[in-house]
Design a protein around this motif. Structure first.
Motif, PDB file in Angstrom:
ATOM      1  N   ILE A   1      -1.769  -5.360  -7.475  1.00 43.20           N
ATOM      2  CA  ILE A   1      -0.408  -5.742  -7.860  1.00 43.20           C
ATOM      3  C   ILE A   1      -0.403  -7.180  -8.385  1.00 43.20           C
ATOM      4  O   ILE A   1       0.289  -7.501  -9.350  1.00 43.20           O
ATOM      5  CB  ILE A   1       0.559  -5.593  -6.652  1.00 43.20           C
TER       6      ILE A   1
ATOM      7  N   LYS B   1       0.844  -1.193   0.000  1.00 47.96           N
ATOM      8  CA  LYS B   1       0.000   0.000   0.000  1.00 47.96           C
ATOM      9  C   LYS B   1       0.889   1.256   0.000  1.00 47.96           C
ATOM     10  O   LYS B   1       0.617   2.225  -0.719  1.00 47.96           O
ATOM     11  CB  LYS B   1      -0.881  -0.038   1.255  1.00 47.96           C
TER      12      LYS B   1
ATOM     13  N   LEU C   1       2.087   2.035  -3.481  1.00 47.51           N
ATOM     14  CA  LEU C   1       1.067   2.648  -4.338  1.00 47.51           C
ATOM     15  C   LEU C   1       0.790   4.093  -3.932  1.00 47.51           C
ATOM     16  O   LEU C   1       0.412   4.918  -4.767  1.00 47.51           O
ATOM     17  CB  LEU C   1      -0.234   1.840  -4.291  1.00 47.51           C
ATOM     18  N   GLN C   2       0.995   4.377  -2.666  1.00 46.94           N
ATOM     19  CA  GLN C   2       0.768   5.748  -2.196  1.00 46.94           C
ATOM     20  C   GLN C   2       1.996   6.633  -2.382  1.00 46.94           C
ATOM     21  O   GLN C   2       1.937   7.820  -2.105  1.00 46.94           O
ATOM     22  CB  GLN C   2       0.377   5.725  -0.711  1.00 46.94           C
TER      23      GLN C   2
ATOM     24  N   PHE D   1       0.939   5.790  -7.932  1.00 43.91           N
ATOM     25  CA  PHE D   1       0.266   4.656  -8.553  1.00 43.91           C
ATOM     26  C   PHE D   1       0.291   4.820 -10.078  1.00 43.91           C
ATOM     27  O   PHE D   1       0.584   3.868 -10.821  1.00 43.91           O
ATOM     28  CB  PHE D   1      -1.180   4.602  -8.025  1.00 43.91           C
TER      29      PHE D   1
ATOM     30  N   ALA E   1      -7.344   1.453  -5.983  1.00 45.48           N
ATOM     31  CA  ALA E   1      -6.757   0.781  -4.811  1.00 45.48           C
ATOM     32  C   ALA E   1      -7.460   1.345  -3.584  1.00 45.48           C
ATOM     33  O   ALA E   1      -7.127   2.425  -3.104  1.00 45.48           O
ATOM     34  CB  ALA E   1      -5.256   1.039  -4.751  1.00 45.48           C
TER      35      ALA E   1
ATOM     36  N   ASN F   1       1.455  11.304  -8.960  1.00 47.50           N
ATOM     37  CA  ASN F   1       0.683  10.197  -8.401  1.00 47.50           C
ATOM     38  C   ASN F   1       1.506   8.906  -8.528  1.00 47.50           C
ATOM     39  O   ASN F   1       1.751   8.427  -9.631  1.00 47.50           O
ATOM     40  CB  ASN F   1      -0.653  10.085  -9.161  1.00 47.50           C
TER      41      ASN F   1
ATOM     42  N   SER G   1      -4.711  -2.979  -2.569  1.00 46.91           N
ATOM     43  CA  SER G   1      -3.437  -2.785  -3.289  1.00 46.91           C
ATOM     44  C   SER G   1      -2.813  -4.115  -3.700  1.00 46.91           C
ATOM     45  O   SER G   1      -2.334  -4.272  -4.820  1.00 46.91           O
ATOM     46  CB  SER G   1      -2.435  -2.053  -2.395  1.00 46.91           C
TER      47      SER G   1
ATOM     48  N   MET H   1       2.171   2.414 -12.779  1.00 45.51           N
ATOM     49  CA  MET H   1       1.472   1.724 -13.871  1.00 45.51           C
ATOM     50  C   MET H   1       2.112   2.041 -15.227  1.00 45.51           C
ATOM     51  O   MET H   1       2.293   1.157 -16.063  1.00 45.51           O
ATOM     52  CB  MET H   1      -0.011   2.132 -13.886  1.00 45.51           C
TER      53      MET H   1
ATOM     54  N   THR I   1      -6.295   5.554  -3.585  1.00 41.92           N
ATOM     55  CA  THR I   1      -5.732   6.137  -4.800  1.00 41.92           C
ATOM     56  C   THR I   1      -6.278   5.387  -6.015  1.00 41.92           C
ATOM     57  O   THR I   1      -6.690   4.227  -5.905  1.00 41.92           O
ATOM     58  CB  THR I   1      -4.183   6.092  -4.770  1.00 41.92           C
ATOM     59  N   SER I   2      -6.322   6.081  -7.125  1.00 42.14           N
ATOM     60  CA  SER I   2      -6.836   5.452  -8.344  1.00 42.14           C
ATOM     61  C   SER I   2      -6.169   6.064  -9.567  1.00 42.14           C
ATOM     62  O   SER I   2      -5.621   7.167  -9.507  1.00 42.14           O
ATOM     63  CB  SER I   2      -8.356   5.625  -8.426  1.00 42.14           C
TER      64      SER I   2
END
Lengths: 141, 144
Positions: free
Chosen positions: B88, A101, A104-105, B17, B50, B15, B84, B21, B55-56
């Protein structure tokens, strides 16, 4: 006795904790991509005037050695670098935040290295970070 | 396929995320040139959310080009919502050993994702109306 994070003594304890983590041994059994450095960003307010790195020599589920470094030159040959602020490392190490997490953050950032390789071994990477939770750690803040 | 075919929108550059990606798909296409065929055939918007990380991102595929946007951007054709770890795991799905256009349903990763779907921790919306986009997405995201 609690060990200060980051320090050479903490790094040695971290190596031992990784090698004692059976789940790391299992999930990272296929890792043969070399060293991973965990880097704490500069934090002058805490007395960390430069980046502090813990460079882990990892191979097939074990940690063969550890180097504690404050010289950026030590990182030039390290293939993977994961970087975060002091507060973010503390949050991950104390279990306040899940490492995936946190990635991703953007709290933990892979600043060097091939992302798909880390994702392929994401379970091992997670266990690597979780290994730190067993160390009796004294945080600077 | 070249690096300029995948771009981050200005709003996405901060961002993590979205950056992840974009980097992941760029690396997958570089490591596995055979994925370019799928990438070129993709048209549509995919939102990845997520939920635990709050977050997206939206992936906007347009025939060999991809722009990655932070948050929800436009009306997505496919929406994948989940933790998350499950998002992944979508990129860790190995191909079927005989039918490489399908995921390997016997793999631990696919089993884990299937469990998450059954438990409704992972939800995929729009797959029935856009099965091709979903299948190609799984191949383009996969690191294998």
């Amino acid at each position: 006795m609690a060990l200060v994070f980051p320090s050479a003594a903490w790094a040695d304890a971290y190596r031992d904790a990784i090698n004692a983590n059976g789940l790391y041994k299992k999930t990272a059994a296929g890792w043969d991509q070399g060293a991973i450095a965990l880097v704490c960003k500069e934090e002058p307010a805490l007395g960390l005037d430069t980046k502090h790195a813990i460079i882990l020599d990892l191979h097939q589920g074990s940690c063969r050695g550890v180097q504690y470094a404050t010289d950026p030159a030590a990182l030039t040959s390290t293939p993977f670098i994961i970087e975060a602020s002091y507060a973010q490392w503390k949050a991950v190490m104390t279990g306040a935040v899940d490492p995936i997490k946190a990635m991703l953050q953007g709290q933990l950032r892979l600043t060097k290295g091939h992302l798909p390789t880390i994702i392929r071994d994401v379970e091992g990477s997670k266990q690597l970070v979780l290994s730190a939770r067993v160390i009796d750690t004294e945080f600077l803040a | 396929m070249n690096a300029t075919d995948i771009e981050l929108s200005p709003s996405a550059s901060e961002n993590a995320f979205a950056v992840m990606m974009a980097e992941l798909i760029r690396a997958n296409l570089a490591d596995h040139p055979d994925k370019a065929r799928d990438f070129s055939a993709m048209h549509g918007r995919v939102a990845l959310v997520a939920e635990d990380a709050d977050t997206s991102v939206t992936l906007l595929f347009s025939g060999g080009k991809l722009s990655v946007h932070a948050g929800l951007y436009g009306i997505p054709d496919l929406v994948v919502r989940g933790p998350s770890e499950a998002l992944i795991d979508l990129s860790r799905v190995p191909p079927h050993p005989r039918f490489s256009f399908l995921p390997d349903f016997r793999s631990d990763v696919v089993r884990s994702l299937a469990r998450a779907l059954v438990d409704k921790k992972l939800r995929i919306y729009g797959l029935v109306s856009h099965p091709g986009l979903g299948l190609r997405l799984s191949r383009v995201l996969s690191i294998h």
